[in-house]
Design a protein around this motif. Structure first.
Motif, short mmCIF file in Angstrom:
data_model
loop_
_atom_site.label_atom_id
_atom_site.label_comp_id
_atom_site.label_asym_id
_atom_site.label_seq_id
_atom_site.Cartn_x
_atom_site.Cartn_y
_atom_site.Cartn_z
N UNK A 137 38.20 43.61 36.35
CA UNK A 137 36.87 43.58 36.93
C UNK A 137 36.91 43.67 38.45
N UNK A 138 38.10 43.72 39.01
CA UNK A 138 38.21 43.73 40.46
C UNK A 138 38.32 45.15 41.00
N UNK A 139 37.98 45.28 42.29
CA UNK A 139 38.07 46.56 42.98
C UNK A 139 38.87 46.37 44.26
N UNK A 140 39.27 47.50 44.84
CA UNK A 140 39.97 47.46 46.13
C UNK A 140 39.20 48.29 47.14
N UNK A 141 38.72 47.66 48.22
CA UNK A 141 38.04 48.43 49.27
C UNK A 141 39.04 49.34 49.98
N UNK A 142 38.64 50.58 50.23
CA UNK A 142 39.54 51.57 50.82
C UNK A 142 38.82 52.35 51.89
N UNK A 143 39.59 53.08 52.67
CA UNK A 143 39.03 53.92 53.73
C UNK A 143 38.57 55.25 53.16
N UNK A 160 48.17 54.14 45.63
CA UNK A 160 48.11 54.56 47.04
C UNK A 160 47.69 53.42 47.95
N UNK A 161 47.11 52.39 47.37
CA UNK A 161 46.55 51.29 48.17
C UNK A 161 47.06 49.96 47.63
N UNK A 162 48.33 49.89 47.31
CA UNK A 162 48.89 48.69 46.70
C UNK A 162 48.88 47.49 47.64
N UNK A 163 48.79 47.74 48.95
CA UNK A 163 48.79 46.64 49.92
C UNK A 163 47.41 46.01 50.09
N UNK A 164 46.38 46.66 49.54
CA UNK A 164 45.02 46.13 49.64
C UNK A 164 44.77 45.16 48.51
N UNK A 165 44.36 43.96 48.85
CA UNK A 165 44.14 42.94 47.83
C UNK A 165 42.87 43.24 47.04
N UNK A 166 42.95 43.20 45.71
CA UNK A 166 41.74 43.41 44.90
C UNK A 166 40.77 42.26 45.08
#
Length: 357
Positions: A137-143, A160-166
């Motif tokens: 149910x979580x998302x990751x904010x990205x550029x 591609x965005x593994x460092x961004x916390x969900x």
């Protein structure tokens, strides 16, 4: 192609992962296409450098951000926008009730077929883009750049965005009350011929948050990017920049919420209720558009219920809420829902790569 029959939806026969063939073109026009491409690419590179080095750091919604984002769309020839909004009569959007369009503190549940989805939504709403986890149910904010790159990533663009916390949409909305949040609930790109199985990420929104389904389709339709890889990225850049113009067909549904998913928080016009279509247009419009010959009939809901993220438990109310958004997105795009998702796409890409090896 019969050997890839398992990657067609069983009930509809739709194959959502195949690339769309370009329309037939005379070889005599090839020099003209090459000329357009060579003229546009330098301007496009300059516009991207301006964005990357300076403009992206400016406050959201600023004039320079908007201008640069529109340049990134306009330089490749994306000039024609056919926009329709549910429940809005032709030319009456400004005088009608407020809340027909996504605004601050709302969520856009967008179709996901092409990098143009990202560029158009950025130019109009300057939102916060997110990537949905297929089984969370979580998302990751990205550029903006990561959102574009995710169009060419499989099996999971989240790598591609593994460092961004969900995070949950409810928390993201509270932290950014003055921004629009864009969610791609299909989690990966398709070819626009069907709505892929939804991630449960929308269920993490607050119950009273307005969710706007937004469907984007294109003419010519071959600018979609269902297949991953840098070769597909180069093909997309060529097709985008070598043609005179591209048309985007945008359909915005009435706002929904998890508290009342089956009805819009704003009543639609009788025409919308009876036909499932809106005949109201704002912005650039046409007496008939490129897409009027597509048929609109959502497929049975069990197409998406089979295999919907077994690791995520959903009660009946949550499932109905997710189905309502998916049905609305299918109606707006005049396509059907399919029971395929990220896992099936990864298997298809693997099988397709082995064939070409």
């Amino acid at each position: 192609m019969e050997k890839y029959g398992q990657y067609r939806d069983k009930s509809t026969g739709i194959a959502p992962f195949f690339s769309v063939a370009p329309p037939a073109s005379s070889p005599l026009l090839l020099p003209w296409h090459i000329l357009l491409f060579t003229i546009r690419i330098p301007f496009l590179i300059v516009a991207w450098l301006v964005w990357l080095l300076a403009v992206q750091w400016m406050p959201a919604g600023s004039m320079f951000r908007k201008a640069t984002q529109w340049c990134l769309l306009g330089i490749p020839g994306v000039w024609w926008i056919d926009l329709q909004v549910d429940g809005v009569r032709r030319g009456s959007l400004a005088s009608g009730p407020k809340g027909r369009l996504p605004g601050t503190g709302t969520i856009i549940a967008s179709s996901f077929t092409s990098p143009l989805d990202v560029l158009y939504l950025a130019a109009i709403f300057d939102p916060i883009f997110t990537l949905s986890e297929p089984k969370s149910r979580k998302v990751r904010p990205i550029s903006l750049e990561s959102a574009l790159a995710s169009c060419f990533a499989v099996p999971n663009p989240l790598e591609l965005n593994s460092k961004v916390e969900p995070t949950e949409l409810a928390k993201l909305t509270k932290r950014n009350p003055n921004r629009v949040i864009v969610v791609f609930p299909e989690s990966t790109t398709g070819n626009g011929r069907g709505i892929l199985r939804f991630s449960p990420s929308l269920l993490s929104a607050l119950p009273n948050t307005k969710i706007y389904p937004v469907s984007l389709r294109y003419s010519p339709p071959d600018v979609v990017t269902p297949m991953p890889g840098w070769i597909e990225a180069l093909k997309f850049i060529w097709r985008l920049n070598s043609r005179q113009t591209h048309c985007i067909r945008v359909r915005i549904g009435g706002p929904m919420s998890l508290a009342a998913p089956s009805v819009s928080t704003l009543e639609a016009s009788p025409a919308v209720k009876s036909t499932g279509r809106s005949n109201n247009t704002v912005g650039k419009s046409y007496d008939s558009n490129f897409f009027d010959d597509f048929e609109a009939s959502p497929s049975p809901k069990n197409n998406c219920d089979d295999g919907t993220d077994d690791e995520v438990e959903m009660n009946d109310s949550e499932r109905r809420a997710l189905d309502s958004v998916a049905d609305s997105l299918a109606r707006l795009g005049r396509v059907k829902r399919v029971g395929l998702g990220v896992q099936e796409k990864a298997e298809f890409v693997h099988a397709w790569s082995k064939r070409r090896a």
